[in-house]
Design a protein around this motif. Structure first.
Motif, PDB file in Angstrom:
ATOM      1  N   GLY A  90      -4.895  10.638  -9.956  1.00  0.00           N
ATOM      2  CA  GLY A  90      -4.729  10.331  -8.532  1.00  0.00           C
ATOM      3  C   GLY A  90      -3.529  11.013  -7.915  1.00  0.00           C
ATOM      4  O   GLY A  90      -3.060  10.605  -6.854  1.00  0.00           O
ATOM      5  N   ASN A  93      -4.040  12.418  -4.284  1.00  0.00           N
ATOM      6  CA  ASN A  93      -4.052  11.337  -3.296  1.00  0.00           C
ATOM      7  C   ASN A  93      -2.658  10.765  -3.083  1.00  0.00           C
ATOM      8  O   ASN A  93      -2.242  10.517  -1.951  1.00  0.00           O
ATOM      9  N   ARG A  94      -1.942  10.560  -4.188  1.00  0.00           N
ATOM     10  CA  ARG A  94      -0.600   9.993  -4.101  1.00  0.00           C
ATOM     11  C   ARG A  94       0.326  10.920  -3.324  1.00  0.00           C
ATOM     12  O   ARG A  94       1.074  10.487  -2.456  1.00  0.00           O
ATOM     13  N   THR A  96      -0.508  13.173  -1.145  1.00  0.00           N
ATOM     14  CA  THR A  96      -0.935  13.203   0.251  1.00  0.00           C
ATOM     15  C   THR A  96      -0.402  11.971   0.984  1.00  0.00           C
ATOM     16  O   THR A  96       0.083  12.068   2.113  1.00  0.00           O
ATOM     17  N   GLU A  97      -0.472  10.809   0.338  1.00  0.00           N
ATOM     18  CA  GLU A  97       0.057   9.588   0.940  1.00  0.00           C
ATOM     19  C   GLU A  97       1.550   9.720   1.213  1.00  0.00           C
ATOM     20  O   GLU A  97       2.032   9.311   2.271  1.00  0.00           O
TER      21      GLU A  97
END
Length: 119
Positions: A90, A93-94, A96-97
């Motif tokens: 992940g 995603n991490r 990007t967050e």
């Protein structure tokens, strides 16, 4: 001590509760430039731990871990495995967050959000 033990110990330090050990371990990973050693870091599972550490944007070790992820995923013979591990953990995603998380107006850190990302 075998080579495998050295890599496993280094990965253990990436997970340490102590910020100074996490920083020293991420510095050590960043210093690895030998393609065989880079492949060993990937083989023994450093990538998911570097992804978690990169979430600690309020620590120097987080920035260094992010640099190490870029280096490991762009050089060497195991880049495909590295990228697969980043995706599986992940990491994209991490990251990007983290990039999209608004900074608090007072200039401090958004501690609650950072802690949630680090888990």
């Amino acid at each position: 001590m075998s080579g495998e033990d050295v890599y496993k110990d280094l990965i253990g330090f990436l997970q340490s509760q102590r910020a100074d050990l996490r920083q020293a371990a991420s510095d050590a990973v960043l210093q690895v430039t030998d393609h065989g050693a880079m492949a060993s870091l990937i083989k023994y599972g450093a990538i998911p731990h570097l992804c978690r550490l990169a979430s600690r944007t309020n620590e120097t070790s987080g920035t260094i871990a992010l640099e190490a992820l870029v280096q490991l995923s762009s050089q060497g013979t195991s880049i495909h495995q590295c990228i697969e591990d980043i995706l599986d953990s992940g990491g994209i995603n991490r990251m990007t967050e983290i990039a999209l998380t608004p900074k608090p107006k007072n200039g401090g850190s958004n501690k609650k959000d950072l802690e949630e990302l680090a888990t």
